[in-house]
Each structure stands twice: as C-alpha cells, then as structure tokens.
Design a protein around this motif. Structure first.
Motif, PDB file in Angstrom:
ATOM      1  N   ALA A 170      42.870   5.991  -1.007  1.00  0.00           N
ATOM      2  CA  ALA A 170      43.821   5.964  -2.118  1.00  0.00           C
ATOM      3  C   ALA A 170      43.297   6.783  -3.294  1.00  0.00           C
ATOM      4  O   ALA A 170      44.060   7.502  -3.955  1.00  0.00           O
ATOM      5  CB  ALA A 170      44.080   4.518  -2.552  1.00  0.00           C
ATOM      6  N   ALA A 226      49.276   6.187  -1.784  1.00  0.00           N
ATOM      7  CA  ALA A 226      48.072   5.434  -2.165  1.00  0.00           C
ATOM      8  C   ALA A 226      48.232   3.954  -1.859  1.00  0.00           C
ATOM      9  O   ALA A 226      47.299   3.290  -1.388  1.00  0.00           O
ATOM     10  CB  ALA A 226      47.781   5.646  -3.654  1.00  0.00           C
ATOM     11  N   LEU A 232      45.245  -0.036  -4.860  1.00  0.00           N
ATOM     12  CA  LEU A 232      45.331   1.328  -5.368  1.00  0.00           C
ATOM     13  C   LEU A 232      44.847   1.410  -6.813  1.00  0.00           C
ATOM     14  O   LEU A 232      44.446   2.474  -7.282  1.00  0.00           O
ATOM     15  CB  LEU A 232      46.750   1.876  -5.248  1.00  0.00           C
ATOM     16  CG  LEU A 232      47.845   1.382  -6.203  1.00  0.00           C
ATOM     17  CD1 LEU A 232      47.871   2.165  -7.514  1.00  0.00           C
ATOM     18  CD2 LEU A 232      49.199   1.484  -5.532  1.00  0.00           C
ATOM     19  N   GLY A 258      41.500   2.353  -6.560  1.00  0.00           N
ATOM     20  CA  GLY A 258      41.504   3.769  -6.209  1.00  0.00           C
ATOM     21  C   GLY A 258      41.770   4.646  -7.420  1.00  0.00           C
ATOM     22  O   GLY A 258      41.164   5.714  -7.571  1.00  0.00           O
TER      23      GLY A 258
END
Length: 386
Positions: free
Chosen positions: A163, A13, A21, A24
């Motif tokens: 991610a 990720a 991330l 994400g």
C-alpha cells in the motif's frame, strides 16, 4: 503532488492493506520526506534541468545518472498516460480514451508556450482541487457511522508495504521542482524551501481525505470502490456532491498531467544534451525558452499510450520506476556530507523495499524496462544517438 493521485490510489492501497492503508500512507510519507530532503540538498548544489539524472551523473557516474533519467522518463510517461485516462474516465467515461488524447494535446500546447503560463494554470487547478477535497472531508466528517474507522489487528506487514508503494504514486511530485533548476530564480534558496513545504501540505491533505473516506466506506468498501471519493459522498447520502467530486477529479488529473509533461520534457532535454537520447530533442525554443521538441515528442508518446493502456496497470509500473529514480537520488545525496548520511540511507533502503513489494506484475515490468534501458546504454556507441 496534489492531483489525481488521491482520487485513484486509495482504492488499490485499500485492496492491499484494508484500513491499514493509513500505515501505508505514513510509510510513503517517510520515504517521500527522505527523498525530498535528498533532492533539495542536491538541487541546491546542482541547479540544472534534469534532476536526479544530473545528480547521479555528477556524484555516482554516468551510468547511474543515465539509469535515473531513463527510470524517470519511462515511469513518468506511464504516469502521464494514467493521468490522461483519469481525465477521460471521470469527465466522459464513454469516450475515455479520446478525451485522454485530447487532454494530452491541449496540455502539451500549454507547456510549449512556456513555463510561466504552466505555473499559472497549475495554481488555478490546485485551488479548485483543494476546494473539492475540503468539501469531501467536511461532508464526510459527520457520516462516519456508516462503516466506522477501525484498524484491524490482522493487518499484513507485506500488505502495508505494498500500500505504501502504491500510495507513493500520489506523493511523487517534489522532484519536478528540482528538474526546473534552470528556470527558477535563486534556486539554491527557493528549491530547498519549496520541496519540504509542498510535501508537508500534501501529507496533511491526504491524511484528512483518507481518514474521512475510510470512516464511511471502511477498508473493504474502499478496496472495491471504482471512484473512492465519489462513492464515499454517495454512501454518506450527499448525492448532489458526487458530480462535483468527479469534476474535481478530472481537474486534478489535468493538473497532474500538466506538471508531469513539464518534468519529463526537462529530463529528456538533459539526457539529449548528453547524447543519451537523440540530439535534436535538446533544442530550446528561442522565444518561449522551453525544450519544445522534447515537449512535443513526450506529448506524442503519451497520447499513444493514453489511447492504448489501462489506468491501473500504469500506476504500479510508474511507482516502481520512480522509486528506482529516487533510490539513485538518495545514493547521490549520501556522497555529499559524511556526517549527514542517515536520511539518504533511510531513503535508499525505503525506496528499494517499497519498489520490490509492489504487485509482481509491476515489479517484473519495471525490471524489464529498466534493464532495457541499461542495455541501450551499453550499446549506445553503436546507435544513431552517438
């Protein structure tokens, strides 16, 4: 859910989105919440083994139920192999594949003996993993000066979405609760409560760990880390904790593998009952009450894959197939109540977006295998399964 995902998904990720991330992670959590909400509502109406295979069949038609079941089985079988390999990589890297196969054989035997023993072992494993993760967060809390947690302004939206799709791998576990509908007391009440509670606890744990590791390694360091949590505690100067983290990762992978084999075998049972898979897999053990032939078949396949596959390749493919599975779950939940369609609609859209922003190789492999399943469905009248 709290298993090996947090130990292996942070690196890929970070490679996709760097310190982004965290965005994400938030995106994966939102999609997971929508999926959990839809799964819980459907499980209350259809408390049967099979999860979205049953929901898709009952709400959308036989083909969509079959596609959900097929996606779940192939995606989670790949995930089983990834978890088994994680055990080998962390426990005994020189013989990772051999250890992975041994882990599959051992946990298949545990599942064969009945879900109650599996549930007890799962509780023990989760307690150990939570203790290890808590230790990691505590020792890294004062070491953030090494890299510093920063969110860059040039974060790519496409990278954040990728991610999110990869981190979704670490969340995808709540449907396993729904697949055990026939083995849970008062499923209409228990499953509806268990899924969102489990998801909420998992999100809190993952956020704390991700922030702690990023604060030490930074986005670039995390992207290149082979064992992110162990590398982070080493970079923070706590060398003595690294072996404990590696042991915790192996235990976490065992916990994930335990639950994965359990869920895949139950979906296999449901599909075999409907003749979408060989009928002999539908047998239920007269003493232990589990689908013993399906459990053994899944164990054999996973053991073969664990002996041959690469761990990172399995993660992207598994994420794609499972996102397809949840997309069908959301579509099925959309049909339940006309006035409560916002969450399943958001979940359906989110699943499709995350699935098709995964790495190209994962998308192509996923489309190919899901397409193969559709072809088998179309020709099943001419096969021995009929």
């Amino acid at each position: 859910m709290i298993g090996a995902g947090i130990f292996v998904a942070l690196g890929p990720a970070a490679a996709a989105a760097g310190s982004g991330l965290l965005f994400g992670l938030a995106g994966a959590a939102v999609v997971a919440y929508c999926n959990a909400n839809s799964s819980a509502r459907l499980a209350a109406v259809y408390p049967q083994s099979g999860g979205t295979y049953v929901y898709g069949r009952e709400r959308l038609g036989d083909f969509w139920g079959y596609t959900a079941g097929w996606s779940f089985i192939v995606g989670k079988t790949a995930s089983c192999a990834a978890m088994a390999l994680t055990v080998g990589i962390y426990a005994y890297p020189q013989y990772a594949h051999a250890v992975a196969v041994a882990a599959v054989v051992a946990l298949t035997a545990v599942n064969y003996a009945g879900v109650q023993k599996s549930a007890l072992l799962t509780r023990i494993i989760v307690a150990i993993v939570l203790a290890v993760l808590a230790a990691v967060v505590v020792v890294l809390a004062g070491a953030g000066e090494a890299a510093g947690l920063s969110l860059h302004t040039d974060i790519s939206p496409a990278g954040v979405l990728q991610a999110a799709g990869l981190l979704f791998f670490a969340f995808a576990g709540y449907a396993r609760i729904a697949t055990l509908g026939e083995e849970v007391r008062d499923p209409a009440r228990t499953i509806v409560r268990a899924i969102p509670i489990a998801l909420g606890i998992t999100l809190l744990v993952y956020t704390a760990v991700a922030v702690a590791v990023l604060s030490v390694l930074g986005g670039d360091g995390l992207a290149t880390a082979t064992a992110p949590l162990a590398d982070a505690v080493t970079a923070a100067g706590h060398l003595q904790l690294a072996p404990l983290v590696r042991a915790g990762a192996a235990v976490a992978a065992l916990g994930s593998l335990l639950a994965l084999v359990l869920g895949v075998s139950r979906t296999t049972l449901a599909m075999a009952r409907d003749r979408h898979l060989p009928a002999f897999l539908a047998a239920v053990h007269p003493r232990f009450g589990g689908p013993h032939r399906a459990e053994v078949a899944v164990g054999v396949i996973v053991a073969v894959l664990a002996a041959l596959l690469d761990v990172r390749a399995a993660i992207g493919f598994s994420s794609f197939a499972v996102l397809v599975y949840y997309a069908i779950a959301n579509a099925a939940a959309w049909t339940l109540r006309p006035r409560r369609r916002l969450v399943p609609a958001a979940g359906l859209a989110g699943c499709l977006v995350l699935a098709f922003t995964l790495p190209v190789a994962s998308v192509l492999a996923g489309c190919g295998v899901v397409g193969l399943g559709a072809a088998l469905y179309a020709g099943r009248r001419f096969t021995v399964f009929r």
